[in-house]
Design a protein around this motif. Structure first.
Motif, PDB file in Angstrom:
ATOM      1  N   HIS A 226       0.863  -1.187   0.000  1.00  0.00           N
ATOM      2  CA  HIS A 226       0.000   0.000   0.000  1.00  0.00           C
ATOM      3  C   HIS A 226       0.900   1.237   0.000  1.00  0.00           C
ATOM      4  O   HIS A 226       1.685   1.437   0.931  1.00  0.00           O
ATOM      5  N   PHE A 228       1.272   4.940   0.599  1.00  0.00           N
ATOM      6  CA  PHE A 228       0.493   5.904   1.393  1.00  0.00           C
ATOM      7  C   PHE A 228       0.089   7.129   0.575  1.00  0.00           C
ATOM      8  O   PHE A 228      -1.013   7.641   0.702  1.00  0.00           O
ATOM      9  N   LEU A 229       0.998   7.594  -0.239  1.00  0.00           N
ATOM     10  CA  LEU A 229       0.802   8.879  -0.910  1.00  0.00           C
ATOM     11  C   LEU A 229      -0.413   8.885  -1.837  1.00  0.00           C
ATOM     12  O   LEU A 229      -1.204   9.828  -1.835  1.00  0.00           O
ATOM     13  N   CYS A 230      -0.538   7.831  -2.643  1.00  0.00           N
ATOM     14  CA  CYS A 230      -1.611   7.869  -3.652  1.00  0.00           C
ATOM     15  C   CYS A 230      -2.667   6.808  -3.411  1.00  0.00           C
ATOM     16  O   CYS A 230      -3.568   6.636  -4.242  1.00  0.00           O
ATOM     17  N   ALA A 231      -2.556   6.069  -2.309  1.00  0.00           N
ATOM     18  CA  ALA A 231      -3.533   5.031  -1.944  1.00  0.00           C
ATOM     19  C   ALA A 231      -3.549   3.862  -2.921  1.00  0.00           C
ATOM     20  O   ALA A 231      -4.504   3.090  -2.946  1.00  0.00           O
ATOM     21  N   HIS A 232      -2.480   3.744  -3.710  1.00  0.00           N
ATOM     22  CA  HIS A 232      -2.443   2.591  -4.618  1.00  0.00           C
ATOM     23  C   HIS A 232      -2.077   1.348  -3.821  1.00  0.00           C
ATOM     24  O   HIS A 232      -1.236   1.397  -2.932  1.00  0.00           O
ATOM     25  N   ILE A 233      -2.714   0.255  -4.162  1.00  0.00           N
ATOM     26  CA  ILE A 233      -2.423  -1.000  -3.457  1.00  0.00           C
ATOM     27  C   ILE A 233      -2.462  -2.138  -4.469  1.00  0.00           C
ATOM     28  O   ILE A 233      -3.383  -2.233  -5.278  1.00  0.00           O
ATOM     29  N   LYS A 249       1.223   3.773 -10.081  1.00  0.00           N
ATOM     30  CA  LYS A 249       0.198   4.815 -10.253  1.00  0.00           C
ATOM     31  C   LYS A 249       0.827   6.204 -10.333  1.00  0.00           C
ATOM     32  O   LYS A 249       0.499   6.980 -11.227  1.00  0.00           O
ATOM     33  N   LYS A 252       6.306   7.303  -8.121  1.00  0.00           N
ATOM     34  CA  LYS A 252       7.231   7.673  -7.042  1.00  0.00           C
ATOM     35  C   LYS A 252       7.924   6.425  -6.515  1.00  0.00           C
ATOM     36  O   LYS A 252       7.342   5.340  -6.495  1.00  0.00           O
ATOM     37  N   ILE A 259       7.059   4.448   6.210  1.00  0.00           N
ATOM     38  CA  ILE A 259       7.046   5.886   5.886  1.00  0.00           C
ATOM     39  C   ILE A 259       6.358   6.081   4.537  1.00  0.00           C
ATOM     40  O   ILE A 259       5.428   6.877   4.404  1.00  0.00           O
ATOM     41  N   ASP A 260       6.830   5.343   3.540  1.00  0.00           N
ATOM     42  CA  ASP A 260       6.250   5.471   2.200  1.00  0.00           C
ATOM     43  C   ASP A 260       5.158   4.437   1.947  1.00  0.00           C
ATOM     44  O   ASP A 260       4.236   4.668   1.192  1.00  0.00           O
ATOM     45  N   ASP A 262       3.371   0.294   3.292  1.00  0.00           N
ATOM     46  CA  ASP A 262       3.354  -0.853   4.205  1.00  0.00           C
ATOM     47  C   ASP A 262       2.795  -2.059   3.458  1.00  0.00           C
ATOM     48  O   ASP A 262       2.427  -1.958   2.290  1.00  0.00           O
ATOM     49  N   LYS A 263       2.793  -3.177   4.163  1.00  0.00           N
ATOM     50  CA  LYS A 263       2.301  -4.416   3.546  1.00  0.00           C
ATOM     51  C   LYS A 263       1.134  -4.915   4.396  1.00  0.00           C
ATOM     52  O   LYS A 263       1.312  -5.654   5.358  1.00  0.00           O
ATOM     53  N   PRO A 264      -0.075  -4.483   4.057  1.00  0.00           N
ATOM     54  CA  PRO A 264      -1.217  -4.787   4.934  1.00  0.00           C
ATOM     55  C   PRO A 264      -1.689  -6.235   4.886  1.00  0.00           C
ATOM     56  O   PRO A 264      -2.345  -6.685   5.808  1.00  0.00           O
TER      57      PRO A 264
ATOM     58  N   ASN B 132      -7.338  -6.637   5.039  1.00  0.00           N
ATOM     59  CA  ASN B 132      -6.081  -5.935   5.270  1.00  0.00           C
ATOM     60  C   ASN B 132      -5.879  -5.832   6.779  1.00  0.00           C
ATOM     61  O   ASN B 132      -6.713  -5.241   7.462  1.00  0.00           O
ATOM     62  N   GLU B 133      -4.816  -6.421   7.257  1.00  0.00           N
ATOM     63  CA  GLU B 133      -4.574  -6.403   8.701  1.00  0.00           C
ATOM     64  C   GLU B 133      -4.321  -4.971   9.184  1.00  0.00           C
ATOM     65  O   GLU B 133      -4.656  -4.610  10.296  1.00  0.00           O
ATOM     66  N   ILE B 134      -3.678  -4.170   8.305  1.00  0.00           N
ATOM     67  CA  ILE B 134      -3.356  -2.799   8.680  1.00  0.00           C
ATOM     68  C   ILE B 134      -4.281  -1.868   7.906  1.00  0.00           C
ATOM     69  O   ILE B 134      -4.428  -2.008   6.690  1.00  0.00           O
ATOM     70  N   SER B 140      -7.542   3.229  -0.440  1.00  0.00           N
ATOM     71  CA  SER B 140      -6.681   2.073  -0.717  1.00  0.00           C
ATOM     72  C   SER B 140      -7.502   0.785  -0.716  1.00  0.00           C
ATOM     73  O   SER B 140      -7.245  -0.123  -1.507  1.00  0.00           O
ATOM     74  N   ASN B 143      -9.210   0.644  -3.994  1.00  0.00           N
ATOM     75  CA  ASN B 143      -8.228   0.318  -5.041  1.00  0.00           C
ATOM     76  C   ASN B 143      -7.845  -1.158  -5.017  1.00  0.00           C
ATOM     77  O   ASN B 143      -7.592  -1.760  -6.065  1.00  0.00           O
ATOM     78  N   TRP B 244      -8.885   5.397  -6.903  1.00  0.00           N
ATOM     79  CA  TRP B 244      -9.247   6.436  -5.939  1.00  0.00           C
ATOM     80  C   TRP B 244      -8.001   7.032  -5.280  1.00  0.00           C
ATOM     81  O   TRP B 244      -7.021   6.317  -5.029  1.00  0.00           O
ATOM     82  N   ASP B 245      -8.061   8.336  -5.013  1.00  0.00           N
ATOM     83  CA  ASP B 245      -6.996   8.997  -4.253  1.00  0.00           C
ATOM     84  C   ASP B 245      -7.464   9.166  -2.818  1.00  0.00           C
ATOM     85  O   ASP B 245      -8.649   8.981  -2.514  1.00  0.00           O
ATOM     86  N   ILE B 246      -6.536   9.577  -1.979  1.00  0.00           N
ATOM     87  CA  ILE B 246      -6.844   9.711  -0.552  1.00  0.00           C
ATOM     88  C   ILE B 246      -7.984  10.715  -0.327  1.00  0.00           C
ATOM     89  O   ILE B 246      -8.006  11.783  -0.920  1.00  0.00           O
ATOM     90  N   SER B 427      -1.220   8.210   5.770  1.00  0.00           N
ATOM     91  CA  SER B 427      -1.604   8.644   4.425  1.00  0.00           C
ATOM     92  C   SER B 427      -1.797  10.152   4.393  1.00  0.00           C
ATOM     93  O   SER B 427      -1.340  10.826   3.456  1.00  0.00           O
ATOM     94  N   MET B 430       1.460  12.141   4.242  1.00  0.00           N
ATOM     95  CA  MET B 430       2.074  12.153   2.908  1.00  0.00           C
ATOM     96  C   MET B 430       1.289  13.045   1.946  1.00  0.00           C
ATOM     97  O   MET B 430       1.869  13.801   1.166  1.00  0.00           O
TER      98      MET B 430
END
Lengths: 456, 436
Positions: A226, A228-233, A249, A252, A259-260, A262-264, B132-134, B140, B143, B244-246, B427, B430
């Motif tokens: 995932h 964080f910046l663009c919510a792409h997963i 997406k 970057k 920070i940038d 994670d692996k949910p 998603n655990e987190i 997201s 997506n 989708w964006d944040i 999120s 950022m």
């Protein structure tokens, strides 16, 4: 003084200690064993080249129909290869260091064996095995401890019984020992539990994650990333660009986990059917028969040690209580054997006309597929429940028999056609409900047939 | 006779003449009456004129849709939505269109949602349950569902919604009108309108702004928000724009992104979804503060390029966003100007102005209700709301305006939307850093 001396014209050797002499037969090959010559033998020393041959020898000895011969002390030479895999099957390992111990053992076992009554009772095979096992345990003052065994079907073997019965019959060993426990001859202490195949009771199971759709074990698992910046997963592969991770997406670079990105979670993909899922199904493949088992279908065997009770010691010395054939049947609750049902049937037919009401013969057949999915132990539990349901609608004098887990026969006395029809429907409805609630939905799960009791 | 019946403040306006009436009530006449009565009724009239061809177009598209029978992917992202899932699957099982796959993404729930979801998947009521655990936020999660969706169309739903039996069919059919339709918005109505005064007022508001308001904007080609509760998309377009964006306000944001790609957005009033509105004003205030901040964040900041003349400039996109910003942000400021104007210039006539203003808005609300009843398929239920209409003036004119103004202030000067717990802070941090 302790030595082994070869007789000039015999394979038998004499083990002597002070003034006492004991006859110990030394056997180097299976072919040398003459079971008739065991009459005057106090012990046997197995000195074969291979453990395989030693195993075969001990099996022949312990399987002897003459219980006195079957229980003779047998030792294995420390020179036999792969000794560790079979030594639990012997009374001891013979080497220069263990000679004094073995002599003591021989004397002790001999003394104990003398205490026993070897009168031949009318015992069936199972009872005979229990009797021998009790005598073996008593004469060795030994608890039946489970030993880990690669060759046993369930992964554990016991002294004596696992020798007499083949490796494939390991579940039967447990069954016999449990019977001795149920009858009060032994007390048991749980040491382990093992799961077994629902089809063949094999304990060698390969547990693996499978595709819930096609059952294939050929799965690919990928972490999801995932950004964080663009919510792409997406799966990690989507982000891989040479050695770096780059978001497809927003382009970057993902530098720092937490920070940038994670692996949910992670995702499995089946390489056979392309199904994608998170929860793989765990199945157990039986190495022996090749059948796949769902975990809920596996049998569960308790591995325990069994120690003689005072009743067991008595049984070892004087023989076990003789069970009559009539008691062999009632593992099914409220059911009689088929022979008895037939007897009742004949009697009732001869009584025909004495009562104004009619007598009926009925059968209940369960669809074979319903039971095939269950372990034998579970089948028996279901069989008991079915018997309980049928008995519920039968009168006190009526008779039920269950020839198999899918077939039930009953005799109902003095009922009108209307009431017997009602009874048939009630039995059918209740068994169908038991199946649909507890097992699943099947087409025509139960067939109930009832006919008037006639001579034909 | 009229003098005897009409209240004194009404008589006053008849006495002073129309010119002064216009001068005093310029805000109402210029913006509110024109936009919500004149334009609405003109479009209602035009839609009535074209009703026959519209029906024919719909039937043709419906035939094409059923002939093709495409797989539709229904995606539902959410956190702690387990309690709604079984009802939702039941609602979907009743649909007239059944060739769909149901994908539910559990975004790091900390309740029983994972157990419920896995069980429903095992029972075959859900095709794919992704856990998603987190927590990663709603965008997201959506997506992720999009990544595994296989359908020709994507329908995005909220878990706490239920649907008319033909809702899925109706929300997808408009794609067969025109290949350039990139997204279709469904009609969201309030299910719990009987719960409280707060819910009843929102039910009227939804009817005005969603059911009728979006028919108008869609007709004018300036429809700019496909509701997250019920909307359909072409997956290839979603892939093109990166999904989708944040958020918060991600539904409005994605609609603008699709518009900017050159696609049309269609509103389908007959694709009906019912949702639960907040039944307490405290909860509603929090919700609206979040929604209203997103107007500044997305429509004013992120998509400011829509207002700039450049190679991809498009008038309909310009008007879509401008109308939104104008009627919400600019008119909010203008309302303050209007208040100052009245207080300074007509302080002696306030006893005539305030009740008249209130009367005008109440009358307008009833007239608007007329247009709602012309379009609605639930006349009987919605007639029950008529008794609450006089309160709508206070609800929209004062309460919502105050909330809105607060939200704009907080977002414009302090960028408070980035602190909203609706989104995980990792999120938001950022997004704030990169000005998204």
């Amino acid at each position: 003084m302790f030595e082994l001396i070869q007789h000039p014209n015999s394979s038998s050797k004499t083990l002597t200690f002070d003034n006492e002499s004991l006859n110990v037969l030394v056997i180097n090959r299976v072919g040398e064993l003459d079971v008739d010559s065991l009459q005057n033998i106090d012990g046997i020393l197995v000195q074969t080249n291979t453990s395989q041959e030693a195993k075969e020898l001990i099996r022949i000895i312990r399987s002897n129909r003459n219980r006195l011969h079957a229980l003779v002390p047998v030792f294995i030479s420390s020179t036999v290869s792969k000794l560790h895999t079979i030594k639990y099957q012997f009374d001891g390992v013979f080497s220069d260091d263990t000679k004094p111990v073995i002599l003591q053992q021989l004397k002790s076992i001999k003394a104990k064996l003398r205490e026993m009554n070897y009168e031949i009772h009318q015992l069936d095979y199972t009872q005979s095995l229990i009797q021998s096992a009790l005598q073996f345990s008593y004469s060795r003052e030994q608890i039946f401890e489970p030993a880990r065994s690669r060759t046993s079907k369930i992964g554990y073997a016991y002294p004596f019984l696992s020798v007499v019965l083949k490796d494939e019959e390991a579940p039967r060993v447990i069954e016999i020992l449990n019977k001795s426990y149920e009858e009060g001859y032994t007390v048991k202490q749980t040491k382990d539990k093992t799961h077994t195949c629902r089809t063949c009771s094999g304990g060698y199971l390969n547990y693996r994650e499978c595709c819930p759709k096609c059952g294939s074990a050929d799965l690919k698992t990928e972490d999801l990333i995932h950004h964080f910046l663009c919510a792409h997963i997406a799966p990690e592969q989507d982000y891989k660009k040479e050695d770096a991770l780059e978001c497809p997406k927003c382009d970057k670079e993902l530098r720092h986990i937490g920070i940038d990105y994670d692996k949910p979670s992670s995702m499995h993909t089946c390489n056979d059917c392309s199904h994608q899922f998170q929860q793989a199904e765990v199945k157990a493949l039986c190495i022996d028969c090749g059948k796949d088992n769902e975990l809920s279908q596996l049998g569960n065997i308790e591995i325990a040690s069994y120690e003689l009770t005072p009743l067991g010691e008595q049984a070892a010395k004087y023989g076990i209580h003789i069970q009559t054939g009539a008691t062999e049947q009632p593992r099914k609750v409220n059911a009689v054997s088929e022979q008895i049902l037939e007897l009742f049937k004949k009697q009732e037919i001869s009584r025909e006309g004495l009562s104004e009401k009619l007598s009926w013969e009925g059968s209940v057949r369960i669809h074979p597929e319903i039971m095939s999915g269950f372990h034998v132990d579970q089948q028996e539990i279901i069989q008991k429940e079915m018997c309980a349901i049928i008995t519920n609608y039968l009168g006190k004098a009526d008779v039920l028999s269950s020839p198999s887990t899918i077939w039930y026969r009953f005799l109902v006395y003095d009922q009108t056609p209307e009431s017997i029809e009602k009874i048939g429907k009630l039995i059918q409805n209740n068994i169908s409900k038991l199946i649909s609630d507890g097992i699943g939905t099947f087409d025509n799960p139960v067939e109930v047939l009832i006919s008037k009791l006639t001579n034909g | 006779m009229f003098e005897q019946l009409a209240p004194e403040y009404v008589e006053y306006w008849f006495a002073v003449g129309f010119k002064k009436f216009l001068r005093v009530f310029w805000y109402f006449c210029l913006f509110e009456f024109t936009r919500y009565i004149i334009i609405d009724y003109i479009i209602v009239f035009f839609k009535w004129l074209t009703r026959k061809s519209d029906n024919e177009q719909f039937e043709q598209a419906r035939r094409a849709f059923f002939l093709e029978n495409p797989l539709v992917s229904i995606i539902i992202p959410g956190k702690n939505e387990g309690a709604h899932l079984f009802k939702l699957t039941k609602s979907l099982a009743e649909q007239t269109y059944q060739n769909f796959e149901l994908i539910i993404v559990d975004d790091g729930s900390d309740d029983e949602t994972p157990i419920i979801g896995k069980n429903l998947q095992r029972l075959g009521l859900i095709d794919m349950f992704i856990r998603n655990e987190i927590r990663g936020g709603k965008a997201s999660a959506a997506n992720l569902a999009l990544r595994y969706a296989k359908g020709k169309f994507i329908v995005h739903l909220d878990a706490d919604c239920s649907f008319d039996r033909d809702a899925i069919e109706k929300v997808v059919i408009p794609f067969y009108y025109d290949d350039k339709i990139g997204a279709v918005g469904g009609n969201v109505k309030v299910r719990n309108y009987n719960d409280s005064l707060c819910a009843s007022l929102q039910a009227i508001e939804y009817l005005k702004t969603v059911s009728v308001g979006r028919i108008i904007t869609s007709y004018l080609g300036i429809y700019k928000i496909v509701s997250g509760a019920f909307g359909a998309f072409r997956p290839e377009i979603l892939d093109k724009i990166g999904g989708w964006d944040i958020g918060p306000g991600l539904d409005g944001d994605i609609t603008v992104k699709i518009r900017k790609c050159g696609y049309k957005i269609h509103f389908e009033p007959e694709a009906i979804c019912l949702t639960n509105a907040p039944s307490k004003f405290k909860v509603l205030t929090k919700q609206r503060l979040r929604w209203d901040k997103s107007i500044i964040r997305f429509r004013v900041r992120k998509h400011r390029d829509v207002y700039m003349p450049h190679a991809n400039f498009n008038w309909s996109n310009f008007f879509a966003l401008f109308e939104n910003v104008f009627y919400n942000v600019i008119l909010d400021l203008m309302w303050i100007v209007y208040m100052i104007d009245i207080i300074f210039n007509y302080s002696s006539s306030l006893q005539f102005i305030i009740p008249m203003n209130f009367t005008l808005y109440v009358v307008m609300s009833y007239v608007q209700m007329g247009s709602i009843l012309l379009f609605t398929e639930r006349k009987k239920e919605e007639m029950k709301l008529i008794k609450f209409i006089p309160l709508m003036t206070i609800y929209t004119g004062i309460y919502l305006r105050l909330v809105r103004t607060t939200a704009y202030y907080q977002e414009f000067f302090f960028k408070r939307s980035y602190e909203d717990v609706w989104n995980p802070s990792k999120s938001s941090t950022m997004a704030k850093r990169y000005g998204l």
